[in-house]
Design a protein around this motif. Structure first.
Motif, PDB file in Angstrom:
ATOM      1  N   ARG A 145      65.890 -58.927 -65.441  1.00 24.54           N
ATOM      2  CA  ARG A 145      66.936 -58.885 -64.409  1.00 24.54           C
ATOM      3  C   ARG A 145      68.270 -59.411 -64.937  1.00 24.54           C
ATOM      4  O   ARG A 145      69.324 -58.817 -64.710  1.00 24.54           O
ATOM      5  CB  ARG A 145      66.500 -59.695 -63.193  1.00 24.54           C
ATOM      6  CG  ARG A 145      65.489 -58.988 -62.298  1.00 24.54           C
ATOM      7  CD  ARG A 145      65.166 -59.836 -61.086  1.00 24.54           C
ATOM      8  NE  ARG A 145      64.298 -59.127 -60.169  1.00 24.54           N
ATOM      9  CZ  ARG A 145      63.823 -59.645 -59.040  1.00 24.54           C
ATOM     10  NH1 ARG A 145      64.151 -60.898 -58.720  1.00 24.54           N
ATOM     11  NH2 ARG A 145      63.046 -58.941 -58.254  1.00 24.54           N
ATOM     12  N   THR A 174      69.690 -56.844 -67.693  1.00 18.83           N
ATOM     13  CA  THR A 174      70.134 -55.552 -67.164  1.00 18.83           C
ATOM     14  C   THR A 174      71.352 -55.705 -66.252  1.00 18.83           C
ATOM     15  O   THR A 174      72.252 -54.860 -66.258  1.00 18.83           O
ATOM     16  CB  THR A 174      69.004 -54.857 -66.405  1.00 18.83           C
ATOM     17  OG1 THR A 174      68.462 -55.744 -65.408  1.00 18.83           O
ATOM     18  CG2 THR A 174      67.900 -54.435 -67.353  1.00 18.83           C
ATOM     19  N   ARG A 175      71.391 -56.763 -65.472  1.00 19.53           N
ATOM     20  CA  ARG A 175      72.560 -56.983 -64.614  1.00 19.53           C
ATOM     21  C   ARG A 175      73.815 -57.217 -65.444  1.00 19.53           C
ATOM     22  O   ARG A 175      74.896 -56.716 -65.115  1.00 19.53           O
ATOM     23  CB  ARG A 175      72.308 -58.167 -63.683  1.00 19.53           C
ATOM     24  CG  ARG A 175      71.366 -57.850 -62.527  1.00 19.53           C
ATOM     25  CD  ARG A 175      71.096 -59.080 -61.686  1.00 19.53           C
ATOM     26  NE  ARG A 175      70.173 -58.781 -60.600  1.00 19.53           N
ATOM     27  CZ  ARG A 175      69.677 -59.692 -59.772  1.00 19.53           C
ATOM     28  NH1 ARG A 175      70.007 -60.978 -59.922  1.00 19.53           N
ATOM     29  NH2 ARG A 175      68.852 -59.343 -58.803  1.00 19.53           N
ATOM     30  N   ALA A 215      74.302 -56.087 -68.445  1.00 19.09           N
ATOM     31  CA  ALA A 215      74.653 -54.840 -69.118  1.00 19.09           C
ATOM     32  C   ALA A 215      75.327 -53.864 -68.166  1.00 19.09           C
ATOM     33  O   ALA A 215      76.321 -53.211 -68.513  1.00 19.09           O
ATOM     34  CB  ALA A 215      73.399 -54.208 -69.716  1.00 19.09           C
ATOM     35  N   VAL A 216      74.810 -53.766 -66.936  1.00 15.03           N
ATOM     36  CA  VAL A 216      75.350 -52.813 -65.970  1.00 15.03           C
ATOM     37  C   VAL A 216      76.691 -53.283 -65.421  1.00 15.03           C
ATOM     38  O   VAL A 216      77.526 -52.472 -65.016  1.00 15.03           O
ATOM     39  CB  VAL A 216      74.330 -52.596 -64.829  1.00 15.03           C
ATOM     40  CG1 VAL A 216      74.930 -51.738 -63.722  1.00 15.03           C
ATOM     41  CG2 VAL A 216      73.064 -51.949 -65.378  1.00 15.03           C
ATOM     42  N   ALA A 217      76.920 -54.585 -65.402  1.00 14.55           N
ATOM     43  CA  ALA A 217      78.177 -55.122 -64.868  1.00 14.55           C
ATOM     44  C   ALA A 217      79.389 -54.613 -65.631  1.00 14.55           C
ATOM     45  O   ALA A 217      80.497 -54.558 -65.089  1.00 14.55           O
ATOM     46  CB  ALA A 217      78.139 -56.645 -64.895  1.00 14.55           C
ATOM     47  N   ASP A 234      79.705 -48.049 -59.945  1.00 13.93           N
ATOM     48  CA  ASP A 234      78.744 -48.859 -59.205  1.00 13.93           C
ATOM     49  C   ASP A 234      77.347 -48.542 -59.724  1.00 13.93           C
ATOM     50  O   ASP A 234      76.800 -47.474 -59.450  1.00 13.93           O
ATOM     51  CB  ASP A 234      78.843 -48.560 -57.711  1.00 13.93           C
ATOM     52  CG  ASP A 234      77.923 -49.463 -56.891  1.00 13.93           C
ATOM     53  OD1 ASP A 234      77.308 -50.370 -57.477  1.00 13.93           O
ATOM     54  OD2 ASP A 234      77.833 -49.246 -55.665  1.00 13.93           O
ATOM     55  N   GLY A 235      76.770 -49.462 -60.455  1.00 16.12           N
ATOM     56  CA  GLY A 235      75.495 -49.187 -61.101  1.00 16.12           C
ATOM     57  C   GLY A 235      74.311 -49.859 -60.453  1.00 16.12           C
ATOM     58  O   GLY A 235      73.367 -50.231 -61.147  1.00 16.12           O
ATOM     59  N   LEU A 236      74.337 -50.040 -59.115  1.00 18.51           N
ATOM     60  CA  LEU A 236      73.244 -50.742 -58.438  1.00 18.51           C
ATOM     61  C   LEU A 236      71.925 -50.007 -58.594  1.00 18.51           C
ATOM     62  O   LEU A 236      70.925 -50.581 -59.012  1.00 18.51           O
ATOM     63  CB  LEU A 236      73.582 -50.911 -56.948  1.00 18.51           C
ATOM     64  CG  LEU A 236      72.535 -51.659 -56.108  1.00 18.51           C
ATOM     65  CD1 LEU A 236      72.334 -53.065 -56.641  1.00 18.51           C
ATOM     66  CD2 LEU A 236      72.934 -51.676 -54.642  1.00 18.51           C
ATOM     67  N   SER A 275      70.973 -49.822 -62.251  1.00 17.03           N
ATOM     68  CA  SER A 275      70.450 -51.111 -62.692  1.00 17.03           C
ATOM     69  C   SER A 275      69.009 -51.294 -62.260  1.00 17.03           C
ATOM     70  O   SER A 275      68.175 -51.802 -63.019  1.00 17.03           O
ATOM     71  CB  SER A 275      71.313 -52.248 -62.130  1.00 17.03           C
ATOM     72  OG  SER A 275      70.754 -53.509 -62.436  1.00 17.03           O
ATOM     73  N   LEU A 294      66.802 -49.045 -64.426  1.00 17.80           N
ATOM     74  CA  LEU A 294      66.757 -49.575 -65.787  1.00 17.80           C
ATOM     75  C   LEU A 294      65.868 -50.818 -65.855  1.00 17.80           C
ATOM     76  O   LEU A 294      65.046 -50.943 -66.768  1.00 17.80           O
ATOM     77  CB  LEU A 294      68.175 -49.909 -66.256  1.00 17.80           C
ATOM     78  CG  LEU A 294      68.302 -50.491 -67.672  1.00 17.80           C
ATOM     79  CD1 LEU A 294      67.772 -49.503 -68.702  1.00 17.80           C
ATOM     80  CD2 LEU A 294      69.752 -50.870 -67.972  1.00 17.80           C
ATOM     81  N   SER A 295      66.017 -51.701 -64.880  1.00 12.75           N
ATOM     82  CA  SER A 295      65.179 -52.897 -64.834  1.00 12.75           C
ATOM     83  C   SER A 295      63.709 -52.518 -64.697  1.00 12.75           C
ATOM     84  O   SER A 295      62.837 -53.103 -65.351  1.00 12.75           O
ATOM     85  CB  SER A 295      65.590 -53.800 -63.668  1.00 12.75           C
ATOM     86  OG  SER A 295      66.902 -54.285 -63.841  1.00 12.75           O
TER      87      SER A 295
END
Length: 292
Positions: free
Chosen positions: A23, A26-27, A29-31, A36-38, A41, A44-45
């Motif tokens: 978590r 990946t958070r 990396a996506v940030a 908006d990669g919710l 993410s 991916l997680s």
């Protein structure tokens, strides 16, 4: 014996640590992404988490020479698998009916609520992500990382009972679904219960006096009462009790079909039946504010 029982606790601890690490990474990396990669993410997680579980399961299987059972169930076992899958559906359906009769929304039990005006695509994406993670995750954790070590200690049907008890302590509470990762408090409960079970097996195998045997059995009883009591403290309805028992039943059915068929896919089908029924009931009862 102690090695196998300790392995169960170690595996569950590793699962908790791995989930939290995934978590965080990946958070982060996506940030940095320009959109908006919710949802991205989440998927991916899920993928990274499941890959880690699979590697842990394969590593354990190769180290102990255990057959993971990644094979299609034999034809002779399909009647049992169908009955088990139908049983998982019936348990959730019966809980939903009981909740409706006692004015307890199913969403209050599952801790999930969908609104009637919510866009269907995001709802299905979130629901699908939950199924994607929980179904194979539960099979890998409960059957490979818990049941196979316990099978080496208890053997056969007793391993099914032991698996049901430990996984119920780890994953079943008064509310919420079945997730493949226990909370810290429940992990501690599993560790304590596993230690006492291991001690009980050792004491039972040796010629010890009655007082020591009584001490161990008394400790097991007290821990069992404490765990059950802590789970029931937050239950304020008959439907809540039924929902908890339904998930215990699903874990028992998955353990049973895995033991009988030696196929991990059989357990996956049971968990899939449970997960899809859970989502279907939530979708059909959508509407209104979140009841929790």
């Amino acid at each position: 014996m102690a090695t196998h029982v300790g392995a169960v606790v170690a595996f569950l601890t590793a699962v908790v640590v791995w989930q939290r690490a995934v978590r965080v990474v990946t958070r982060a990396a996506v940030a940095s992404l320009p959109f908006d990669g919710l949802v991205f993410s989440g998927f991916l997680s899920a993928a990274v988490f499941l890959v880690g579980l699979a590697l842990l399961a394969v590593g354990w299987a190769r180290y102990r020479g255990v057959d993971l059972g990644v094979k299609w169930p034999a034809r002779a076992h399909w009647p049992l698998i169908v009955v088990a899958g139908s049983g998982a559906v019936a348990l959730i359906a019966a809980t939903a009916v009981l909740g409706a009769l006692t004015a307890v929304p199913y969403g209050a039990l599952a801790k999930v609520q969908y609104g009637t005006l919510d866009p269907i695509a995001p709802v299905l994406a979130v629901a699908g992500l939950g199924v994607l993670v929980s179904v194979p995750g539960l099979a890998l954790v409960c059957q490979v990382l818990v049941q196979t070590p316990l099978r080496a200690v208890f053997g056969g049907e007793r391993a099914v009972i032991a698996t049901t008890v430990l996984t119920s302590v780890a994953f079943v509470s008064d509310t919420g679904g079945l997730a493949a990762v226990p909370s810290i408090g429940r992990l501690f409960g599993v560790a304590l219960l596993a230690a006492l079970v291991g001690l009980g097996v050792v004491v039972n195998a040796r010629d010890v006096d009655g007082w020591r045997r009584l001490f161990v059995l008394g400790g097991l009883l007290l821990v069992g009462i404490a765990i059950v009591g802590s789970a029931l403290l937050g239950v304020d309805s008959i439907a809540g009790v039924a929902y908890a028992l339904a998930r215990v039943g699903v874990l028992a059915l998955a353990a049973l079909v895995y033991e009988r068929s030696a196929s991990l896919l059989a357990s996956i089908l049971v968990y899939l039946a449970f997960a899809l029924t859970n989502v279907l009931v939530l979708l059909t009862t959508a509407g209104g504010p979140a009841p929790f």
